[in-house]
Design an enzyme around this catalytic site. Structure first.
Site, PDB file in Angstrom:
ATOM      1  CG  ASP A 184      19.108 -47.437 -28.748  1.00 44.64           C
ATOM      2  OD1 ASP A 184      19.322 -47.955 -29.860  1.00 44.64           O
ATOM      3  OD2 ASP A 184      18.394 -47.945 -27.861  1.00 44.64           O
ATOM      4  CB  ILE A 185      14.062 -45.271 -29.349  1.00 42.36           C
ATOM      5  CG1 ILE A 185      14.143 -44.138 -30.383  1.00 42.36           C
ATOM      6  CG2 ILE A 185      12.691 -45.266 -28.681  1.00 42.36           C
ATOM      7  CD1 ILE A 185      13.136 -44.233 -31.498  1.00 42.36           C
ATOM      8  CD  GLU A 217      16.393 -50.009 -31.580  1.00 41.60           C
ATOM      9  OE1 GLU A 217      16.789 -50.696 -30.627  1.00 41.60           O
ATOM     10  OE2 GLU A 217      16.220 -50.484 -32.723  1.00 41.60           O
TER      11      GLU A 217
END
Length: 357
Positions: A218-219, A262
């Site tokens: 996950d960003i 994301e």
């Protein structure tokens, strides 16, 4: 044996229904030598009967010999005449038949012998009909060949057209299949492809009793990234992160997918926990090397990832959902522990925090 029947079939009705001619020269030619021989014989017998009444035997014998020679001469003359009248026309009919058999149209002139003239007329009519039939057959054959040629060309064009359509359809189907299993923005696998592939690998490795690992990424603070740089920059950031994940998971069997928003996911078949950790470290290294500016991040001036790992050997007491929940739990703990770190959760060994500087 079949010639009279054929000739009768080809002769015109007027010839078949007409009355016999008044004079029959051919019959006379055949009968006359016999009659002459009979008359000569009768004359010789008459002369022999007169032998008793005449005294001059020498004159008697000379007369008899002269009559015999005369009879033979006349007979030979008639035979020669008969040969000219019959043998010549018959040979011409035979030669004409041979040429007709070879495909030529041959007419025959047999002279003035009435029976042979009728035969020659029927023969010539048959020759003309055969020639006309052959011409019609040749015309029909040429027409048929032309139609077959045109039909063949049309079929070849149709086959080429259908082949071209099949190629286009095949390419379109491949493109549709690619679009159905690929994320349009990042050009990696989509969630559907990820789920199908993970299910296949689970059952395959369960039979094989080999390890299976998945990684969820996950960003960090991606909402703040979009708010700071805009959605177009956010899309470009997603594409660059996806390419970095592809570089980190370089094996053909590995799969990189966009899991949602994301968040990305990786499937690592035949990979134990230590192998998954190495891949996670490589991911963090590649992302750090990108140095994508992120002013809205609370942990780094550049874009970072939170990573959760789950690894197991599929067996009857475990399930695929447990593996996914384990990876999701590891990702949640990575975020709760400050982000920019990796947490591995092996179903049998519990969690392990691998924070990367």
């Amino acid at each position: 044996m079949h010639l009279p029947i054929r000739l009768a079939a080809l002769m015109p009705d007027t010839a078949l229904n007409s009355k016999p001619p008044k004079s029959i020269p051919l019959l006379l030619i055949l009968v006359f030598p016999c009659l002459l021989q009979m008359l000569t014989t009768v004359g010789v017998i008459g002369l022999l009967s007169l032998q008793n009444q005449q005294t001059n035997d020498l004159d008697h014998t000379l007369i008899t010999l002269m009559l015999c020679l005369l009879s033979v001469s006349v007979t030979l003359a008639m035979v020669l005449y008969l040969s000219r009248k019959l043998a010549g026309p018959i040979l011409r009919l035979s030669e004409a038949s041979r040429r007709i058999a070879q495909g030529e149209c041959q007419l025959v002139d047999v002279g003035r012998v009435e029976e042979l003239a009728v035969l020659a007329k029927s023969f010539n009519q048959m020759s003309q009909e055969i020639q006309q039939s052959r011409r019609k057959l040749e015309d029909y054959s040429q027409s048929l060949e032309q139609k077959v040629r045109e039909r063949t060309e049309a079929l070849e064009q149709e086959i080429q057209r259908c082949t071209a359509i099949e190629v286009v359809l095949h390419e379109a189907n491949q493109e549709l299949e690619r679009l159905a299993f690929m994320d349009g923005l990042t050009q990696v696998a989509n969630r559907r492809h990820f789920d199908d592939r993970l299910n296949q690998e689970w059952w395959r490795l369960k039979r094989k009793q080999a390890p299976l690992s998945i990684i969820l990424c996950d960003i960090d603070f991606f909402k703040q990234y979009n708010d700071t740089y805009g959605h177009q920059a956010g899309d470009e950031c997603l594409r660059r992160v996806a390419n970095a994940l592809i570089k980190a998971a370089a094996r053909p069997a590995d799969l990189v997918a966009r899991y949602g928003g994301e968040e990305f996911a990786l499937i690592l078949p035949d990979t134990p926990a230590l192998g998954a950790i190495q891949v996670a470290r490589k991911i963090q290294t590649v992302i750090r090397q990108l140095q994508i500016p992120h002013q809205g991040s609370a942990v780094s001036p550049y874009v970072t990832l939170s990573v959760g790992i789950a690894s197991t050997v599929p067996h009857s007491s475990s399930s695929l959902n447990q593996l996914i929940q384990s990876a999701d739990s590891a990702l949640y703990r990575a975020k709760s522990r400050g982000r920019n770190c990796t947490v591995i959760n092996r179903l049998s060994l519990g969690e392990c925090d691998l924070r990367l500087a």
